[in-house]
Design a protein around this motif. Structure first.
Motif, short mmCIF file in Angstrom:
data_model
loop_
_atom_site.label_atom_id
_atom_site.label_comp_id
_atom_site.label_asym_id
_atom_site.label_seq_id
_atom_site.Cartn_x
_atom_site.Cartn_y
_atom_site.Cartn_z
N GLN A 63 -11.61 -20.19 -13.44
CA GLN A 63 -12.34 -21.27 -13.64
C GLN A 63 -12.22 -22.04 -14.75
OE1 GLN A 63 -14.78 -21.83 -11.28
NE2 GLN A 63 -13.47 -20.41 -10.08
N GLY A 90 -17.95 -19.80 -5.43
CA GLY A 90 -18.06 -21.20 -5.51
C GLY A 90 -18.13 -21.65 -7.00
N GLY A 91 -17.40 -21.02 -7.75
CA GLY A 91 -17.27 -21.41 -9.23
C GLY A 91 -16.85 -22.56 -9.42
N ALA A 93 -17.36 -25.46 -7.91
CA ALA A 93 -18.57 -26.30 -7.90
C ALA A 93 -19.38 -26.16 -9.02
CB ALA A 93 -19.09 -26.38 -6.60
N GLN A 94 -19.89 -24.61 -9.20
CA GLN A 94 -20.85 -24.37 -9.97
C GLN A 94 -20.34 -24.58 -11.61
OE1 GLN A 94 -23.58 -21.37 -9.23
NE2 GLN A 94 -22.18 -20.29 -7.76
N HIS A 95 -19.32 -24.25 -11.96
CA HIS A 95 -18.66 -24.24 -13.49
C HIS A 95 -18.31 -25.62 -13.79
CE1 HIS A 95 -19.61 -20.12 -13.50
NE2 HIS A 95 -18.80 -19.86 -12.75
N GLY A 97 -17.94 -28.64 -11.36
CA GLY A 97 -18.30 -29.69 -10.62
C GLY A 97 -17.26 -30.16 -9.81
#
Length: 339
Positions: A63, A90-91, A93-95, A97
């Motif tokens: 990530q 889904g890191g 997207a979460q971490h 973007g």
């Protein structure tokens, strides 16, 4: 109970425990932990990179790499069965973007140059463009396959021609190198960054390494802090990591155990076994009439732990805490449970 769920279940050996006890320590956020500094230098050298960063987990390493390499909104090219897509919550997207453009890579999990070219999106007024290509070796979901250096290089070259950086999720990259009988640098030389785990087949109780050039690692260090990974007197876990780096050659024994296990399981009626390349054995139980959960329950009742890997697929993983007697016992118990 014989635990074949993962090579992450290994216990630190006596040398690792002694290394933890005797490790020199300092504040790693200030760059003052000498044991961590030594580990980072040795890890970078092993994979042919300029620098490396000690991180708590492989997922954090992947990530961080994505966050450093790509800009928010950009697309990441990755095999749809890859770890960064399936098992990191889904890191991307979460971490960071980031959006994922999933590729249906070949059965070994490595995108072809043509797939990289087809998946690439050029930045324009309407589209953010492709910011990263993620590769994986060994490929976990595909059965621990050891992807050849030429295939890694071909995909990386296709990305490089389009100015797209390449990150290698090399959680088990040393397994790949041992299986292919090549130096690990033959696998990593064409990628921009690589993460590998100390806490899987190499046997350390915790930790992974993220390596790349000096600028990448400097930015990764800041991102590790952002993600809550700034650690203090962490030499007590880096010391076992140094010992883990000496265990690479032992991975061949894990592969031999996997071959022994696969050959025995293939003789059990109703089981269909994929020939292993490293330390992962995938077994389809469909012909037994059981689904994966029922099969795992029966195995557990007989004293064997394994992992679900699909509706009718069980994953067995060999590791340094198992020996031939354990494998023989697994075969006897599996035959009784599923045969």
């Amino acid at each position: 109970m014989i635990d074949c769920r993962s090579d992450t279940v290994t216990k630190p050996d006596q040398a690792m425990r002694e290394a933890a006890l005797s490790a020199e320590v300092g504040d790693d956020v200030y760059g003052e932990d000498p044991t961590v500094n030594e580990l980072e230098a040795r890890a970078a050298d092993r994979v042919g990179m300029d620098d490396a960063l000690f991180v708590p987990t492989g997922t954090m390493g992947n990530q961080i790499a994505a966050r450093v390499h790509a800009e928010p909104g950009q697309e990441v090219l990755a095999d749809r069965q890859s770890h960064v897509v399936k098992y990191e919550l889904g890191g991307l997207a979460q971490h960071a973007g980031l959006q994922v453009r999933m590729l249906d890579a070949d059965p070994r999990g490595i995108p072809t140059p043509e797939q990289v070219a087809a998946g690439y999106v050029e930045e324009d007024a309407h589209r953010p463009g492709t910011g990263l290509l993620c590769l994986e070796n060994t490929h976990n979901v595909r059965g621990g396959v050891a992807i050849e250096p030429d295939a890694i290089a071909a995909a990386a070259e296709a990305a490089g021609e389009r100015d797209v950086p390449v990150h290698l999720d090399g959680a088990r990259v040393f397994n790949a190198a041992v299986a292919l009988e090549v130096p690990v640098t033959a696998i990593t030389e064409r990628v921009d960054s690589v993460m590998f785990c100390l806490s899987k087949g190499l046997g350390a109780p915790i930790g992974s390494m993220l390596a790349g050039d000096e600028d990448f690692v400097a930015r990764a260090r800041r991102t590790r802090k952002l993600f809550g990974g700034g650690m203090r007197q962490v030499g007590v876990v880096a010391g076992p990591g140094l010992e883990a780096l000496e265990n690479v050659d032992d991975l061949a024994e894990d592969h031999e155990l996997a071959e022994l296990l696969a050959a025995g399981l293939d003789d059990v009626p109703g089981l269909s076994v994929r020939e292993p390349e490293t330390n992962i054995v995938l077994v389809d139980v469909a012909e037994t009439g059981l689904d994966v959960e029922a099969a795992l329950d029966r195995l557990r009742e007989r004293g064997v732990l394994a992992t679900p890997f699909g509706p009718t697929t069980v994953r067995f993983c060999t590791h340094r805490d198992l020996d031939e007697r354990d494998v023989e016992a697994v075969l006897e118990r599996t035959t009784a449970a599923l045969g």
